[in-house]
Design an enzyme around this catalytic site. Structure first.
Site, PDB file in Angstrom:
ATOM      1  N   GLU A   1      14.297  43.183 -12.496  1.00 28.12           N
ATOM      2  CA  GLU A   1      13.971  42.858 -13.886  1.00 28.12           C
ATOM      3  C   GLU A   1      12.827  43.702 -14.427  1.00 28.12           C
ATOM      4  OE1 GLU A   1      16.500  39.806 -12.318  1.00 28.12           O
ATOM      5  OE2 GLU A   1      14.592  40.598 -11.537  1.00 28.12           O
TER       6      GLU A   1
ATOM      7  N   HIS B   1      17.157  28.032 -12.506  1.00 33.43           N
ATOM      8  CA  HIS B   1      18.200  28.409 -13.454  1.00 33.43           C
ATOM      9  C   HIS B   1      18.221  27.511 -14.694  1.00 33.43           C
ATOM     10  CE1 HIS B   1      19.629  30.136  -9.623  1.00 33.43           C
ATOM     11  NE2 HIS B   1      20.173  31.073 -10.379  1.00 33.43           N
TER      12      HIS B   1
END
Length: 382
Positions: free
Chosen positions: A116, A186
């Site tokens: 990322e 998540h």
């Protein structure tokens, strides 16, 4: 604040047999059964928007399809636009980019390494050279390795160069929020972290119509934007979306329901929870709620919010992120400064608890309609 989810579960289950009876005058009226919600992702009922008659031809799309449509238009109308991220070449884990590599080629739609920080840094670099960068973080929870790049580089690029350089053509997309079974890695909503950083714009759509127009606005905006997509809406949200290329204003909140007694503010999935709460409050307690979708976290629409609170005298803010340091705190502080003499009760926040996002106890963590309705009845009887 430490939270024992076993205790929360026990308390919530007891609400099955308890009743809550309130009215604006503090007298008992209707009985409400505050039943604990089932363990699934349906803690909300999706309330679709309707397109304007002036929008022309429409097609029925869910949220991920409308996002795909927006990126298709961006890639078609801007030859410098590129889309990249983990697994986007085959369509992404949520299918938002499906079919785009086949249409525009592997030099414009491509996979990145599982890094990322690299995705954010690469996006800043190509945007700084004049290209349009559309970056996807596979989950908002995984945006944190790229946090330094976004808040120290993307947000400050124009400022530190005295306006000579910028990376305004950078848009970072990230699926966020509760989905029913995502647990601690998540299901997070990290918008407040980025709202502390001048130079970024932060947007959260509530449905397909807004998503398409807002995403195109972000892609074409001259500031770097972070576009959080409530993942539980990807398939649950369906609307008749205009086929045409259109944009919607950033920094402008939407008043979705007019009311006189309480202002309810949310964003993303929580907007649909609050719309149902407003209907329940009117039906069961004769309480009139005004519901506002904030739309843009940064910048946020100060005028719309303050005018509403000056009218109602009461404000409830609901978000899935933890209470402490959540963006609701900033809204509460703003209203306290701007509307203090108009307030009939303290500003109330209904939010996640100050603990990692749980798995089996998710129904007791998120701000359900029952938690929000309880807040409504309390604030009108303060």
């Amino acid at each position: 604040m430490a939270v024992c989810f076993k205790s929360i579960a026990q308390i919530s289950l007891k609400l099955r047999t308890q009743t809550s009876q309130y009215s604006l005058l503090g007298k008992k009226s209707h009985v409400v059964n505050l039943t604990a919600c089932a363990r699934n992702s349906s803690h909300f009922t999706f309330m679709p928007d309707k397109p304007s008659s002036s929008d022309g031809e429409t097609k029925t799309l869910n949220l991920f399809q409308s996002i795909n449509d927006a990126m298709d238009i961006a890639l078609r109308t801007d030859p410098t636009a590129v889309l990249f991220g983990e697994d986007v070449a085959f369509g992404g884990v949520f299918r938002c980019s499906v079919g785009l590599q086949e249409k525009y080629g592997s030099d414009r739609v491509f996979n990145t390494p599982l890094c990322e920080q690299g995705i954010a840094g690469f996006g800043i670099g190509i945007a700084a050279t004049g290209a349009t960068a559309i970056a996807e973080m596979q989950f908002a929870d995984y945006i944190f390795p790229g946090f330094d790049q976004l808040v120290n580089e993307a947000a400050k690029y124009r400022y530190r160069s005295g306006g000579l350089f910028n990376c305004g053509a950078l848009t970072v997309r990230a699926p966020c929020g509760a989905v029913g079974h995502g647990a601690l890695y998540h299901s997070q909503s990290p918008e407040a972290y980025f709202a502390h950083t001048p130079g970024l714009k932060i947007v959260v759509p509530r449905g397909p119509i807004k998503a398409k127009g807002l995403l195109l606005s972000c892609i074409r905006d001259k500031d770097p934007c972070i576009f959080f997509e409530p993942k539980t809406l990807y398939r649950a949200a369906k609307e008749d979306v205009p086929v045409k290329d259109y944009t919607l204003p950033l920094g402008k909140a939407d008043v979705l329901r007019k009311g006189n007694h309480v202002t309810l503010i949310g964003w993303g999935t929580q907007v649909h929870v609050l719309l149902e709460v407003a209907a329940l409050a009117q039906e069961q307690h004769s309480i009139s709620c005004e519901v506002i979708d904030l739309v843009s976290i940064l910048p946020f629409d100060k005028n719309t919010i303050s005018e509403s609170v000056k009218k109602t005298g009461r404000l409830i803010i609901a978000h899935e992120a933890p209470l402490t340091g959540g963006f609701g705190a900033e809204l509460a502080a703003f209203i306290q400064e701007e509307c203090f003499l108009y307030l009939e009760a303290p500003v109330t926040r209904v939010a996640g608890f100050d603990t990692p996002f749980p798995h089996v106890f998710e129904p007791f963590y998120i701000p359900t309609k029952w938690r929000c309705l309880e807040a409504v009845t309390k604030i009108v009887n303060y």
